[in-house]
Design an enzyme around this catalytic site. Structure first.
Site, short mmCIF file in Angstrom:
data_model
loop_
_atom_site.label_atom_id
_atom_site.label_comp_id
_atom_site.label_asym_id
_atom_site.label_seq_id
_atom_site.Cartn_x
_atom_site.Cartn_y
_atom_site.Cartn_z
N THR A 144 0.62 -1.03 -0.09
CA THR A 144 0.17 -0.11 0.13
C THR A 144 0.21 1.48 -0.24
O THR A 144 0.23 1.95 -0.37
CB THR A 144 -0.97 -0.27 0.67
OG1 THR A 144 -0.17 -0.72 2.12
CG2 THR A 144 -2.53 -0.94 1.45
N GLY A 145 1.90 1.30 0.11
CA GLY A 145 3.56 2.40 -0.24
C GLY A 145 3.15 3.24 -1.21
O GLY A 145 2.38 2.53 -2.63
N ALA A 146 3.67 3.63 -1.62
CA ALA A 146 3.96 4.71 -2.85
C ALA A 146 4.63 3.88 -3.56
O ALA A 146 4.70 3.42 -5.29
CB ALA A 146 4.84 5.78 -2.25
N VAL A 147 5.86 2.58 -3.60
CA VAL A 147 6.86 2.24 -4.25
C VAL A 147 5.90 1.09 -4.57
O VAL A 147 5.82 0.20 -5.41
CB VAL A 147 7.81 2.50 -3.23
CG1 VAL A 147 8.65 0.52 -4.32
CG2 VAL A 147 9.34 2.95 -3.27
N ARG B 99 -1.99 -2.09 10.15
CA ARG B 99 -3.16 -0.71 9.58
C ARG B 99 -3.70 -0.64 8.46
O ARG B 99 -4.66 -0.35 7.46
CB ARG B 99 -2.21 0.75 9.41
CG ARG B 99 -2.62 2.04 9.96
CD ARG B 99 -1.56 2.42 10.63
NE ARG B 99 -0.48 2.49 9.04
CZ ARG B 99 0.32 2.63 8.71
NH1 ARG B 99 -0.55 3.75 7.96
NH2 ARG B 99 1.22 3.02 7.74
N CYS C 183 17.86 4.85 -4.23
CA CYS C 183 17.05 5.97 -5.34
C CYS C 183 18.03 7.04 -5.82
O CYS C 183 18.00 6.88 -7.62
CB CYS C 183 15.49 6.25 -5.01
SG CYS C 183 15.40 7.80 -3.48
N SER D 247 7.89 12.19 -2.69
CA SER D 247 8.00 10.93 -2.66
C SER D 247 9.33 9.99 -2.34
O SER D 247 8.68 8.74 -2.41
CB SER D 247 8.04 9.91 -4.26
OG SER D 247 9.59 10.49 -5.15
N ARG E 221 16.35 17.83 0.21
CA ARG E 221 15.03 17.29 -0.12
C ARG E 221 14.01 18.82 -0.26
O ARG E 221 14.41 19.96 0.03
CB ARG E 221 14.05 17.22 1.13
CG ARG E 221 12.78 16.55 0.51
CD ARG E 221 12.54 15.47 0.49
NE ARG E 221 13.16 14.52 1.01
CZ ARG E 221 13.28 12.91 1.28
NH1 ARG E 221 13.03 12.29 0.25
NH2 ARG E 221 13.82 12.01 1.51
N HIS F 1 14.16 12.72 -8.59
CA HIS F 1 14.74 12.99 -8.23
C HIS F 1 16.32 13.86 -9.30
O HIS F 1 16.00 13.44 -10.42
CB HIS F 1 15.78 11.73 -7.57
CG HIS F 1 15.21 11.25 -6.10
ND1 HIS F 1 14.23 12.41 -5.63
CD2 HIS F 1 15.83 10.07 -5.16
CE1 HIS F 1 13.75 11.62 -4.55
NE2 HIS F 1 14.82 10.60 -4.48
#
EC number: 1.2.1.11
Lengths: 340, 340
Positions: free
Chosen positions: B14-17, B42, B133, B163, B239, B246
């Site tokens: 469920t994460g972005a990756v 969760r 990354c 991200s 950041r 990136h």
């Protein structure tokens, strides 16, 4: 000269730098007898407040400078080239924030904390040039390191705020971000590309060697201000979606080894520069912190892992203040203190 | 192996990756027989779509990996350390996107375009590590330059998207920007400081030498992937308020002089890398352009004005794709092609 006062003109008064100049003339209690606000046709008729008084903005032309002692120019290089000669002819000393005269050998390029004595050269042309905003932020920490260890090479990547493009740059980031928030299309005008949530590795025009003019300013202005033609600067300049403070990541190689402890000591003694370097406590320089402040901030001071004669630094300074208006007003202060 | 299919588990689905991994398994038509989606307590009970089918997210635990051939982990270093051994024990090959195993000598660290043969080492532990990354984005252009000219020293400043901190990083930039647009107070939770309209020179935790863990990853992962312990990397990671791509500004010094023309030729032949370098036409890599794309992009290729054995480059790549999920799926493709 204790009680002398001066007639001051601000050319480009309605721009982001011009308005900051007004605030600084007030804040620093510059001995202004009369203030004349000048701008292009488009802005004449507007009024700006100075020490509680409304002053009408007048049209900038060759006749604007009669009786003016000090003319602060921040209306772009084209207007400086066009009108600075008339100001000088009328008897004013011109302090010019544009790139128009910076590299001319008979025009001093001054950061008051770094090369105040260069100001003497103003008598040749009647003009003193204010350096590029990123050059100033970068040189504030370079100067004490150069004095101690002789800087040989600087590799610098910039993170430049939209205020560097003036009021229209600030407005563009604001408008694009609001359009995004409302789900509306994003329009591009002040910058060559969208700046909201983006990075643009393109500031000023490209030269045949692939560098931008902005990047080459860092090279040549550094040498002129530090008075050392042997300093090498390898620059990459990038526009970032930040409002008013410029940041640079710099690798600084010196002839004499400095080391982190000595560097912190040298940097903390530099007037106008504050060391913020307690990273584990979450303290390091950042644009939202530097915005609106007169000082520049340096942190993340580290020995280069690949060269014991080099250091990595992170520097942040308000582009409108030390990067532009403040430095110009400091030049004016030095000028009246020493010469007028 | 032409028609073989595989049971695949995604830990951290469920994460972005994790979600990008699902999209890439679809897009690239990876031979999935059965897909198991795993996440922390969760997120269990949620469903995600894969090839038009709803799949329920199950709780990640030691029993999750029975019958799984390939386990893609992207749930953070702590969870990888906790559950990867159980996955291996159950017979799965683990491809881990966290930093947990990257520097272990018996775990291969692989970018398929760069060191595909290293993958053979997976048999020692049953684990293959996916690099950081920013390391990936930086190495895509470094590899061909290293092969030709032997890279000696890289000075790199990063401009890293939110991200990189996962879905909560993306959400934080979104929420902070919307709060700004509505004139509401900005709340900070995912990052140590406000990221909207700001820069944070702090990614991951600080080490005693003043560098962050993120910065040191660039140093050590570069050497491991390029198989050359003599390469020096001098990193500063920052950041920036950008959503998903990136960027890095790099100064690359090589033993053998390369020059701009040869560099462009070498870079344009690198698979997965696209040269965009027509700056006068407004064409250079930018995050909003790279987001959602599989390739990395390099431009602003310039000879260093201070060293004729060095080049300056600007590189941009989607952090969720080549910087994370895509590289992991490419490793899985290599694995099934060669070994499973």
């Amino acid at each position: 000269m204790a009680n002398r006062t001066y007639t001051v003109a601000v050319a480009g008064a309605t721009g982001a730098v011009g308005e900051t100049m007004l605030r600084l003339l007030e804040e620093r209690n510059f001995p202004v007898r009369r203030l004349k606000l000048l701008a292009s046709e488009r802005s004449t008729g507007k009024s700006l407040t100075f020490k509680g008084e409304e002053i009408k903005v007048e049209r900038l032309d060759d006749g604007s400078f009669q009786g003016i002692d000090i003319a602060l120019f921040s209306a772009g290089a084209t207007r400086s080239q066009e009108f600075a000669p008339a100001a000088v002819k009328a008897g004013a000393v011109v302090i010019d924030n544009s790139s128009a005269f910076r590299m001319q050998s008979d025009v001093p390029l001054v950061i008051p904390e770094i090369n105040p004595d260069a100001i003497a050269g103003y008598q040749a042309r009647g003009i003193i040039a204010n350096p590029n905003c990123t050059t100033i932020v970068m040189l504030m920490p370079l100067k004490p390191l150069h004095d101690y260890g002789r800087v040989r090479r600087v590799i610098v990547s910039s993170y430049q705020a939209v205020s560097g493009a003036g009021a229209k740059g600030i407005e563009e980031l604001r408008r694009q971000t609001l359009a995004w928030a409302r789900g509306e299309p994003i329009e591009v005008s002040a910058f060559p590309q969208q700046i909201a949530f983006n990075l643009i590795p393109h500031i000023d025009t490209f030269q045949p060697n692939g560098y931008t003019k902005e990047e080459l300013k860092l090279v040549f202005e550094t040498r002129k201000i530090l008075g050392d033609e042997s300093i090498g600067v390898s620059p990459t300049t990038v526009r970032v979606p930040v409002f008013t403070a410029h940041s640079v990541s710099m690798n600084v190689e010196t002839e004499r080894k400095i080391g982190v402890d000595r560097a912190k000591e040298l940097l903390s003694k530099m007037p106008g520069l504050v060391v913020i370097d307690e990273p584990e406590a979450g303290r390091y320089p950042m644009p939202i912190f530097a915005a609106g402040k007169d000082d520049c901030f340096v942190g993340r001071i580290r020995e280069d892992l690949t060269n014991d004669h080099a250091l990595n630094l992170w520097v942040v300074g308000d582009q409108l203040r030390k990067g532009a208006a403040l430095n110009a007003i400091q030049i004016a202060e030095l000028l009246v203190d020493r010469y007028l």
